[in-house]
Design a protein around this motif. Sequence first.
Motif, short mmCIF file in Angstrom:
data_model
loop_
_atom_site.label_atom_id
_atom_site.label_comp_id
_atom_site.label_asym_id
_atom_site.label_seq_id
_atom_site.Cartn_x
_atom_site.Cartn_y
_atom_site.Cartn_z
N SER A 158 -20.49 36.21 19.70
CA SER A 158 -21.30 35.10 19.18
C SER A 158 -22.53 34.86 20.05
O SER A 158 -22.57 35.28 21.21
CB SER A 158 -20.47 33.81 19.12
N SER A 159 -23.51 34.16 19.49
CA SER A 159 -24.73 33.85 20.24
C SER A 159 -24.41 33.16 21.56
O SER A 159 -24.94 33.50 22.60
CB SER A 159 -25.64 32.94 19.43
N HIS A 160 -23.53 32.17 21.51
CA HIS A 160 -23.02 31.48 22.70
C HIS A 160 -21.51 31.52 22.57
O HIS A 160 -20.93 30.70 21.86
CB HIS A 160 -23.57 30.06 22.79
N HIS A 161 -20.87 32.49 23.21
CA HIS A 161 -19.47 32.84 22.95
C HIS A 161 -18.50 32.09 23.86
O HIS A 161 -17.54 31.50 23.39
CB HIS A 161 -19.30 34.35 23.13
N ALA A 162 -18.74 32.14 25.17
CA ALA A 162 -17.77 31.59 26.12
C ALA A 162 -18.47 31.25 27.43
O ALA A 162 -19.65 31.54 27.61
CB ALA A 162 -16.65 32.59 26.38
N GLU A 163 -17.70 30.65 28.33
CA GLU A 163 -18.21 30.43 29.68
C GLU A 163 -17.12 30.81 30.68
O GLU A 163 -15.93 30.72 30.39
CB GLU A 163 -18.69 28.99 29.88
N ILE A 164 -17.57 31.26 31.84
CA ILE A 164 -16.67 31.65 32.93
C ILE A 164 -16.93 30.68 34.07
O ILE A 164 -18.06 30.56 34.55
CB ILE A 164 -16.94 33.11 33.37
N LEU A 165 -15.88 29.98 34.50
CA LEU A 165 -16.01 28.97 35.54
C LEU A 165 -15.23 29.41 36.78
O LEU A 165 -14.06 29.78 36.67
CB LEU A 165 -15.48 27.62 35.03
N LEU A 166 -15.86 29.35 37.94
CA LEU A 166 -15.17 29.67 39.19
C LEU A 166 -14.60 28.37 39.75
O LEU A 166 -15.34 27.43 40.01
CB LEU A 166 -16.14 30.30 40.19
N ARG A 167 -13.27 28.33 39.90
CA ARG A 167 -12.57 27.16 40.45
C ARG A 167 -11.79 27.62 41.68
O ARG A 167 -10.64 28.00 41.57
CB ARG A 167 -11.60 26.57 39.41
N GLY A 168 -12.47 27.63 42.82
CA GLY A 168 -11.84 28.17 44.04
C GLY A 168 -11.66 29.66 43.87
O GLY A 168 -12.61 30.40 43.61
N SER A 169 -10.40 30.14 43.96
CA SER A 169 -10.14 31.57 43.79
C SER A 169 -9.81 31.89 42.33
O SER A 169 -9.64 33.06 41.98
CB SER A 169 -8.97 32.00 44.68
#
Length: 199
Positions: free
Chosen positions: A41-52
């Motif tokens: 999709s044009s805006h498909h997902a997000e990846i979030l860094l939460r510590g490790s």
Amino acid sequence: MSKLVILNQGMTGRTFELAIERTTVGRVDDNTLQIADGSVSSHHAEILLRGSDILIRDIGSTNGTFIDNEKITEMVLHPGQILRFGQVELKIDDGRPVSASASAPAPAPAPAPTTVRTAASPPPKKSGEGTMVMPRGVSLEQLEQGGARTPGFDTKGGGFSKKTNKINKYFIIGGVIVGVIIVVLLIIALMSANSGPHT
């Protein structure tokens, strides 16, 4: 620093470094991680860094976000697991050789070439058009047949042909004849006016 590695054939080994807290993933070039594939999709997902931890969150994509073939809305990705955006598969670079998942069937080839662009890369000349819905498990034969025309649609076998319209031809011929008659009458009227009695 964690890296995501693409597993799709033709792109195997391409990586993306997860260097910021929030990485957006999608087909258009305003995403941090651009994957120009019709199933993304044009805006498909997000990846979030939460510590490790690496948290993957779907943001309303058409073809879904999956971890180990399980559709997710939000989930932590662990080394060894396969992450999939539409039909594009990735995994965390954990030092082991990169290969397609043995547990999952090979993904169907994408209908258009797939490219990955990071925020630092120049934008592509043409971004993907619309999101294509690609159900999981489509075979190569089904994809090849998908572009075929429905039998009987094209009766002449040569695409669209120009339709002739007899009424237009008759209208043009009638217009030309009327035009010629008017010109002849004008000439006759002018000749009679000039040859009238002279005093």
